[in-house]
Design a protein around this motif. Structure first.
Motif, short mmCIF file in Angstrom:
data_model
loop_
_atom_site.label_atom_id
_atom_site.label_comp_id
_atom_site.label_asym_id
_atom_site.label_seq_id
_atom_site.Cartn_x
_atom_site.Cartn_y
_atom_site.Cartn_z
N CYS A 25 0.85 -1.20 0.00
CA CYS A 25 0.00 0.00 0.00
C CYS A 25 0.89 1.26 0.00
O CYS A 25 0.67 2.21 0.76
N THR A 33 -3.54 2.73 -4.16
CA THR A 33 -2.68 3.02 -3.01
C THR A 33 -2.98 4.39 -2.42
O THR A 33 -2.82 4.60 -1.21
N HIS A 44 -5.37 4.24 0.21
CA HIS A 44 -4.89 3.47 1.37
C HIS A 44 -5.77 2.25 1.63
O HIS A 44 -6.06 1.89 2.77
#
Length: 367
Positions: free
Chosen positions: A189, A262, A265
């Motif tokens: 991530c 990403t 998150h």
């Protein structure tokens, strides 16, 4: 230390012939200029041989001749300017400006621009003419370039498909490494890593262009060497190149969706990481299938591995669609499907069969 020695030995084994070829070309150029032509201090003959031979690997004959002339012209321009103006700051500036401008204008790569400019600068700063215009250095550069041209053609004639095989492996490896970067960024991530992967993805078009250049150079070598029986393999590679281009674009879109994922998150589902991992294996196997097909080795085994891995990637990704995933995940699944189609077409499957098998793996019916 043991690992470093082992890796160094492996690199030397793989590039031993290159070392021999470069050394032989430089020595022959020196002998021709110093012993046969009897030029004093024929520094530029081996220098030009090394520069031209290093830059001409895998290029077409016309491009090699252009490199040869560019190196010789850089030396001639420097010699004329030093003879007319004498050594000095102004001469250095003019030599740098004219040499780099000329080389950039003809489309020379950065390495060639630097190498040819260094040769010209050596003449201005270290070995300037002493008031008499005797273009030994220009002739030496031509001698070195001609020796390199002959050596490059001899190398190509010895194994004309070798540059194309190497480029095929490099192109598919670049795409597989890119998928590995994207997958690592998604698993962690890590938005910064995902952006770095996207930046790398924007450069993947280079691998397709380099493959196209390698196909043209190999075709020219085969025709010059009257080894036309291999031309059918080049036609197959050209057909595969279109699919490689599509796959590269799809992977770039996948990388862009990875950045979005990403940024949110959102933890990457393990099924997605497994699907991208399988797709990476499919890319590597497809590259090996092309390389082995060119060399006449067992390509079917690698093509079957690419087939199985591509369909496994689609099956793994299909399970995510049943979990109402976020939009970036859905986009990545779509690109996995599209890339799998391109890979399967690239290893020789027809369009109808490919679409049926991929959609079946995805759980869709085409009835």
């Amino acid at each position: 230390m043991r690992t470093w020695v082992r890796d160094a030995a492996a690199r030397l084994r793989g590039e031993a012939m290159t070392v021999v070829e470069l050394t032989a070309a430089a020595v022959v150029a020196w002998i021709v200029a110093a012993v046969v032509i009897r030029h004093p201090d024929p520094f530029f003959a081996p220098t030009a041989a090394l520069v031209v031979l290093g830059e001409s690997r895998g290029r077409r004959l016309r491009q090699t001749v252009e490199i040869l002339l560019a190196v010789a012209a850089a030396v001639l321009v420097a010699e004329l300017l030093v003879y007319a103006l004498g050594p000095g700051t102004g001469t250095v500036l003019l030599v740098l400006l004219l040499t780099t401008t000329t080389l950039v204008a003809i489309g020379a790569r950065r390495a060639l621009v630097v190498q040819a400019t260094v040769s010209a600068m050596y003449l201005v700063v270290v070995s300037a003419p002493n008031g008499t215009l005797m273009p030994f250095r220009f002739v030496d550069a031509l001698i070195g370039g001609v020796v390199a041209l002959a050596a490059s053609q001899l190398m190509a004639a010895r194994d004309p498909l070798a540059p194309l095989v190497a480029q095929a492996r490099r192109s598919y490896t670049d795409l597989a490494d890119l998928l590995d970067r994207v997958n690592a960024a998604l698993r962690g991530c890590d938005e910064d890593a995902a952006r770095a992967a996207l930046d790398r993805a924007r450069q993947v078009d280079d691998c397709v262009a380099e493959m196209q250049a390698a196909v043209l150079a190999t075709g020219e070598t085969l025709r010059l060497g009257l080894r036309r029986r291999h031309l059918g393999k080049l036609a197959e590679v050209e057909a595969t190149l279109r699919q490689l281009d599509y796959a590269a674009r799809n992977i770039r879109v996948l990388a862009r969706a990875g950045v979005t994922l990403t940024r949110r998150h959102t933890a990457t589902p393990p099924e997605l990481a497994a699907a991208i991992g399988a797709l990476t294996s499919a890319v590597r196997s497809a590259g090996e299938a092309m390389a082995h097909d060119l060399t006449g080795a067992d390509a079917d085994r690698h093509a079957q591995r690419a087939d199985a891995a591509a369909l496994e990637a689609v099956r793994l990704a299909a399970g995510l669609l049943r979990t109402d995933p976020p939009l970036p995940v859905t986009m990545i699944v779509g690109q996995i499907r599209a890339t799998a189609i391109d890979l399967l077409r690239g290893v020789g499957h027809d369009d109808v069969t490919v679409l049926d098998r991929v959609d079946e793996a995805l759980g869709l019916s085409r009835a």
